[in-house]
Scaffold this active site. Structure first.
Site, short mmCIF file in Angstrom:
data_model
loop_
_atom_site.label_atom_id
_atom_site.label_comp_id
_atom_site.label_asym_id
_atom_site.label_seq_id
_atom_site.Cartn_x
_atom_site.Cartn_y
_atom_site.Cartn_z
N CYS A 82 0.84 -1.20 0.00
CA CYS A 82 0.00 0.00 0.00
C CYS A 82 0.88 1.26 0.00
O CYS A 82 1.52 1.56 -1.00
CB CYS A 82 -0.98 -0.03 1.17
SG CYS A 82 -2.40 1.07 0.93
N HIS A 121 -3.89 -5.20 -0.30
CA HIS A 121 -3.48 -5.75 1.00
C HIS A 121 -3.53 -7.28 0.96
O HIS A 121 -4.60 -7.88 1.10
CB HIS A 121 -4.40 -5.24 2.11
CG HIS A 121 -4.11 -3.83 2.51
ND1 HIS A 121 -3.31 -3.50 3.58
CD2 HIS A 121 -4.51 -2.66 1.96
CE1 HIS A 121 -3.24 -2.19 3.68
NE2 HIS A 121 -3.95 -1.65 2.71
N GLU A 166 -2.61 -9.34 3.17
CA GLU A 166 -3.00 -9.89 4.49
C GLU A 166 -4.50 -9.87 4.69
O GLU A 166 -5.02 -10.49 5.64
CB GLU A 166 -2.29 -9.11 5.60
CG GLU A 166 -2.92 -7.79 6.00
CD GLU A 166 -2.69 -6.66 4.99
OE1 GLU A 166 -3.28 -5.57 5.19
OE2 GLU A 166 -1.93 -6.86 4.02
#
Length: 357
Positions: free
Chosen positions: A240, A325, A327
């Site tokens: 990001c 992202h 994750e």
């Protein structure tokens, strides 16, 4: 409930009911389209200084639990929702979402026409908003530029592991990024965003992760020479904001999107395979494609919806970055394999390998 209002700097006014601290709050108004994961969204440090508008109509139905915080605090300036649930139903819930806002001093509005707010933002772009108890002129407030300074850890934190040693440069990292590395048995050292190159070198990492974080990446332009040297010395992953900073360190430029990408259903195409992944995203800025030196970078991913750059790979150094992202939390975990690719880069350079994620 007390009456409240969201007043935009462009003049629009949206009535609702005050929740949370009920104090006046000002911030950039952004919207998130996720259907679940409101706790992770509210506690994501990347929302520092912003007012979050939830598109999903009901927020708080499964409450707030101790496990799903992405940070130790909520850095958003405010939260706006269609309907707030005060009686959640979930075995792990410890507090209702509106009560958490009150406890942490976060202002909010419920019973708001969030659909109309989103339509306005999509037309106007992300604008500043003012949560207040009465209709009044928009205040003249100086907003901090460097939100990263607010959310970054003030001291080094160490997390043990038997695998490769990762230094996580904290621009406002989400807990789930740390957990993904620890799940891979990495040893992780979280360091403040302004840690010097010499201090990073002294830690002798096997790799460096440039985290997500809030605000305009241009605010951190003084850090670009350090980031460039880090990527030239250590296997590096940018996520990001970290992706934007890595690109800028090698000459690329960023620009602000009209209303950003925020949600858990953003399609991204892997340009090498043609495969499309559904990703979790939260950003206002993107790397301008025409500023990327293709002798330095390979573009690895693009957004299906608007064609913006979603991933890069340095051609001459073991470094990669993604705008989305991997994750997740909240959102699909389709791209969790990005961490495996990062660990593979480390293994290829150092011979240190971790257990598979």
């Amino acid at each position: 409930m007390d009456n409240g209002y969201l007043v935009l700097e462009t003049g629009e006014v949206f009535p609702g009911s005050l929740i949370g601290s009920k104090r006046d709050a000002i911030g950039e108004v952004v919207f998130n389209t996720s259907m679940t994961g409101y706790q992770e969204i509210m506690s994501d440090p990347s929302y520092a200084g912003q007012i979050i508008v939830f598109c999903y109509p009901l927020i708080g139905n499964y409450g707030i639990n101790p496990q799903d915080f992405e940070a130790e605090n909520i850095y958003a300036k405010g939260v706006i929702m269609g309907e707030a649930c005060y009686l959640p139903n979930h075995y792990s819930s410890e507090v209702a979402a509106p009560d958490l806002l009150s406890k942490l001093g976060i202002s909010g509005l419920s019973n708001v026409d969030t659909r109309e707010i989103v339509k306005t933002i999509r037309k106007r772009g992300s604008v500043k908003g003012f949560i207040t108890d009465s209709i009044k002129d928009f205040p003249d407030v100086i907003v901090p530029e460097n939100w990263v300074e607010l959310v970054s850890t003030p001291k080094i934190k160490n997390y043990p592991g038997a695998g490769p040693h990762i230094v996580l440069l904290d621009y406002g990292y989400k807990k789930s990024i740390l957990e993904a590395l620890l799940h891979a048995n990495c040893q992780v050292t979280v360091v403040p965003y302004n840690t010097s190159l010499e201090e990073v070198e002294a830690l002798q990492p096997d790799g460096v992760l440039l985290s997500n974080g809030p605000g305009n990446p241009e605010v951190l332009k003084n850090h670009l020479p350090k980031i460039k040297k880090i990527a030239e010395q250590f296997p590096t992953l940018g996520i990001c904001l970290g992706h934007q900073l890595l690109a800028m360190a090698f000459g690329a430029r960023t620009e602000k999107l009209l209303f950003g990408h925020r949600g858990g259903n953003h399609p991204v195409k892997d340009l090498a395979t043609g495969k499309v992944y559904i990703t979790s995203q939260n950003h206002s800025y993107n790397v301008k494609e025409d500023s990327i030196n293709l002798e330095v970078f390979s573009i690895t991913y693009k957004n299906i919806n608007d064609g913006t750059v979603e991933g890069l790979h340095l051609k001459n150094f073991p470094a990669l970055s993604v705008q989305f992202h991997p994750e997740a939390h909240p959102g699909p975990q389709d791209t969790n394999y990005i961490f495996e690719k990062f660990l593979t880069l480390i293994h290829e350079k150092t011979g240190v390998m971790s257990y598979a994620i």
